[in-house]
Design a protein around this motif. Structure first.
Motif, PDB file in Angstrom:
ATOM      1  N   ILE A 129     -15.316  -8.428  -2.326  1.00  0.00           N
ATOM      2  CA  ILE A 129     -14.141  -8.707  -3.151  1.00  0.00           C
ATOM      3  C   ILE A 129     -14.308  -8.137  -4.558  1.00  0.00           C
ATOM      4  CG2 ILE A 129     -13.738 -10.804  -1.817  1.00  0.00           C
ATOM      5  CD1 ILE A 129     -14.674 -12.441  -4.205  1.00  0.00           C
ATOM      6  N   GLN A 186      -5.721 -12.593  -3.625  1.00  0.00           N
ATOM      7  CA  GLN A 186      -6.916 -12.114  -2.947  1.00  0.00           C
ATOM      8  C   GLN A 186      -7.585 -13.260  -2.184  1.00  0.00           C
ATOM      9  OE1 GLN A 186     -10.354  -9.274  -4.523  1.00  0.00           O
ATOM     10  NE2 GLN A 186     -10.631 -11.320  -5.333  1.00  0.00           N
ATOM     11  N   THR A 227     -11.486  -5.791  -0.790  1.00  0.00           N
ATOM     12  CA  THR A 227     -10.295  -6.269  -1.491  1.00  0.00           C
ATOM     13  C   THR A 227     -10.432  -6.078  -2.992  1.00  0.00           C
ATOM     14  OG1 THR A 227     -11.033  -8.547  -1.882  1.00  0.00           O
ATOM     15  CG2 THR A 227     -10.111  -8.062   0.293  1.00  0.00           C
ATOM     16  N   CYS A 258      -4.479  -6.535  -3.643  1.00  0.00           N
ATOM     17  CA  CYS A 258      -3.829  -7.835  -3.839  1.00  0.00           C
ATOM     18  C   CYS A 258      -3.263  -7.883  -5.261  1.00  0.00           C
ATOM     19  CB  CYS A 258      -4.819  -8.975  -3.635  1.00  0.00           C
ATOM     20  SG  CYS A 258      -5.566  -9.007  -1.983  1.00  0.00           S
ATOM     21  N   THR A 294      -6.286 -12.371  -8.309  1.00  0.00           N
ATOM     22  CA  THR A 294      -7.406 -13.004  -7.612  1.00  0.00           C
ATOM     23  C   THR A 294      -6.954 -14.177  -6.747  1.00  0.00           C
ATOM     24  OG1 THR A 294      -7.849 -14.367  -9.583  1.00  0.00           O
ATOM     25  CG2 THR A 294      -9.099 -12.326  -9.337  1.00  0.00           C
TER      26      THR A 294
END
Length: 692
Positions: free
Chosen positions: A616, A348, A655, A342, A345
């Motif tokens: 994440i 994301q 991610t 991504c 953030t």
């Protein structure tokens, strides 16, 4: 013994071969002697231990000859409850429980040999910290007067960590606070006096229950021999989480019969920061060189593709005797793990939100979805996106980001300078200081207000006027003065204080009036990002070091606010958003029966499982954390990632942001080294698009 014999005769033989897989069966049917059971994630470790106890009963071992050591009473109750279902033997007949619960039981029985009376009192953490604080005040009244010294709660944590790792308190204090000259010797003195006070008053803290148990066995041969004879079989759950004291207890107890079975998985050793000793398994091999190794590798939780990813990633870990432990799937295959780069953030967070909404439409319950992260601040944007979308979520690793005390403390700095009428913000900050309660804070504010009105100054400037400082409690004076200077720096950063010098003396002055035009102040003002950094680098940054044992992770949370502030051009807008977002994410009206997405740190997720897992922040500096890289703790970060991956049952999404969200100019982030080590054919690379 007759009642135990009747109970043992009552249960029907168990068909172990039908109940267990081949790996579990070999461990359960192991002959006498030391055994190391390497039980991978999701492999049925609890089932194996349960059937091992049943097998020992079948072989004629009495229940009270079996010691089952676990890390939670819940785990002990669960295992012994299953044993009772299998065999009909009541759980209370066994010696089963946590190390601490067994320790206190044995100290009640034998503690008088080392000066511990049967009616000794066990202090909880709060009581222990209060007693240490009393000791510190009595032996060094000047200690608390230095704002640089760690507070008693932090000293308590230093001493506890030293005891659990068998180190001297002065060593730990020197490692963690190298910039405070003389602190190691001072902390060592506190530890010695604290220990003496406990013995004098017949008090024990949690660490005593382990240390004194070990001392009892080492100092008294007769008691040691009695306990070694009593416990014919010792079973230890989650051995990778034991500290040095617990390992020594196990090795001492097992010296006679040598029937020690430890069960664990070093790949899941993720608590060394609180005393767990990664080398305990290697030491077990030295104490019991003839131990047998049993591997339980069949995983009943995750799909083959998820396990292939986990296995390959762990090949990068330095070798351990008895490993590698290669997880093998019992379930049919599913989709490959999805790796999703991504931009930042925020993207994301939006990507995860979009996928969660799609999963919900596909019939996946929100309660079956978990989002895992290394540090709390990494989920800030996701919490905001979920809140704005009205998607219910639960934080299982603490309070929501903007509710955290240290975040609210920092925001209070900005609120007060932006609006000096905000007495609530003033009180919050003032009451952080020693000997300052609500009434004292209110008096200080009113006096500062009076001085500001008289001198045509701002309240922030008046805070450090001699007339106000005279009313500050002596113990709080240094902190209060530094807080005032920090607020003045922030005020200057916002464009400077209002200038009331042009008003006539007999005119009623509004001390909060904006005399400098908004345009001029805006021209002088720093950016919101720079102002937030001033607050972090000021008094509060030093304050955190002395009052929080986890101040480094809290500092990471605060640093993330600089990146958040960079999204705004105006401080008023930033403050408005902070207040609104705190209100949004603090909504507690969720029905307890309502299904929610689970957000949690990886540490808190250990032992849990979910059909769908998002991990994440998989970028260098985030996982592994920058601090871990600098301190050489990368392999524990790898094990953390392994734990995160193996929480997923069916779908795994990984991610990472490509651009940093912290303060300063944007920086490109590399994917985590743990991701880069996994061959591309073991995952699908997904490009985020609108509507994904």
């Amino acid at each position: 013994m007759s009642s135990e014999r009747s109970a043992l005769d009552a249960f029907s033989p168990i068909d172990f071969e039908a109940e267990l897989n081949p790996d579990q069966l070999r461990a359960v049917m192991a002959p006498e002697g030391p055994a190391l059971v390497l039980a991978g994630a999701g492999s049925g470790k609890t089932r194996t231990l349960t059937y091992r106890v049943a097998r020992l009963l079948e072989l004629g071992v009495w229940p009270n000859q079996i010691l089952l050591l676990t890390f939670t009473n819940k785990a002990a109750r669960e295992m012994l409850g299953r044993v009772e279902e299998l065999t009909g033997v009541p759980g209370w007949k066994f010696w089963g429980g946590t190390f601490h619960s067994i320790g206190q039981k044995l100290l009640r029985m034998h503690g008088e040999a080392i000066g511990i009376e049967k009616n000794f009192t066990i202090m909880d953490q709060g009581d222990a910290e209060a007693l240490l604080a009393d000791v510190i005040r009595e032996i060094d009244s000047a200690y608390a007067k230095s704002k640089d010294n760690p507070k008693p709660k932090v000293v308590a944590e230093l001493i506890s960590y030293a005891r659990n790792t068998c180190r001297a308190p002065f060593e730990v204090a020197g490692d963690r606070y190298p910039w405070i000259a003389g602190l190691p010797d001072v902390v060592q003195g506190f530890a010695t006096a604290y220990h003496a006070r406990k013995r004098e008053r017949q008090l024990c803290d949690y660490d005593d229950l382990l240390e004194l148990w070990l001392k009892l066995m080492r100092d008294h041969e007769e008691i040691r021999a009695q306990l070694q004879q009593r416990f014919r079989h010792i079973l230890v759950d989650e051995f990778q989480d034991t500290n040095r004291v617990q390992s020594a207890i196990i090795n001492t107890l097992g010296e006679h019969h040598r029937n020690v079975m430890i069960v664990g998985d070093n790949w899941q050793c993720i608590y060394t920061w609180r005393g767990a000793e990664f080398e305990n398994m290697a030491e077990f091999a030295e104490v019991y060189p003839n131990r047998e190794i049993y591997k339980i590798e069949t995983n009943y939780r995750s799909t083959p593709s998820i396990l292939d990813f986990a296995n390959r990633m762990m090949l990068g870990h330095p070798p351990i005797d008895g490993y590698p432990l290669e997880l093998k799937a019992h379930k049919p295959d599913g989709q490959l793990p999805q790796v999703i780069p991504c931009m930042d953030t925020r993207q994301q967070a939006r990507a995860i939100l979009g996928r969660i909404e799609a999963l919900s439409m596909e019939g996946i319950s929100l309660k079956d979805i978990a989002v895992l992260y290394r540090a709390h601040y990494q989920a800030m944007d996701l919490q905001l996106e979920l809140s704005r979308a009205g998607l219910p979520f639960t934080i299982t690793s603490g309070v929501r980001f903007f509710e955290q005390a240290h975040i609210r403390d920092l925001v209070a700095h900005l609120r007060l300078v932006s609006n000096p009428r905000d007495i609530t913000a003033f009180n919050r900050l003032a009451m952080l200081l020693p000997k300052v309660g609500a009434r004292t804070a209110e008096r200080l504010y009113k006096l500062a207000e009076k001085v500001a009105l008289r001198d045509k100054a701002s309240v922030i400037q008046a805070m450090t006027h001699d007339e106000v400082l005279k009313k500050v409690p002596k113990d709080a004076l240094d902190d209060y003065r530094d807080l005032g200077f920090t607020l003045q720096d922030i005020e200057e950063g916002m464009g400077g204080p209002a200038d009331n010098s042009g008003h006539e003396e007999d005119e009623q002055v509004d001390l909060f009036a904006e005399v400098i035009s908004d345009e001029k102040r805006a021209a002088k003002a720093k950016s919101p990002q720079e102002i937030v950094q001033l607050a972090i680098d000021g008094w509060y940054g030093d304050y955190m070091r002395t009052v929080f044992d986890n101040w480094q992770s809290r500092r990471d949370d605060l640093d993330s606010l600089t990146g958040f502030a960079a999204r705004y051009d105006d401080m008023a807008e930033l403050l408005a958003q902070l207040v609104l977002l705190n209100s949004e994410t603090s909504d507690r009206s969720i029905d307890p029966d309502q299904e929610t997405v689970k957000l949690t740190t990886i540490h808190q997720a250990k032992g849990l499982e979910f059909p769908v897992v998002f991990v994440i922040g998989l970028a260098e500096g985030l996982l592994p954390l920058k601090r871990a890289i600098e301190e050489g703790d990368v392999e524990e970060e790898r094990r953390l990632f392994y734990v995160a991956v193996t929480r997923a049952k069916d779908e795994l999404y990984l991610t990472f942001p490509k651009v940093s969200a912290g303060g300063g100019p944007p920086q490109l982030l590399e994917p985590s080294r743990f991701l880069r080590e996994v061959p591309e054919h073991l995952y699908d690379l997904v490009r985020v698009r609108t509507g994904w």
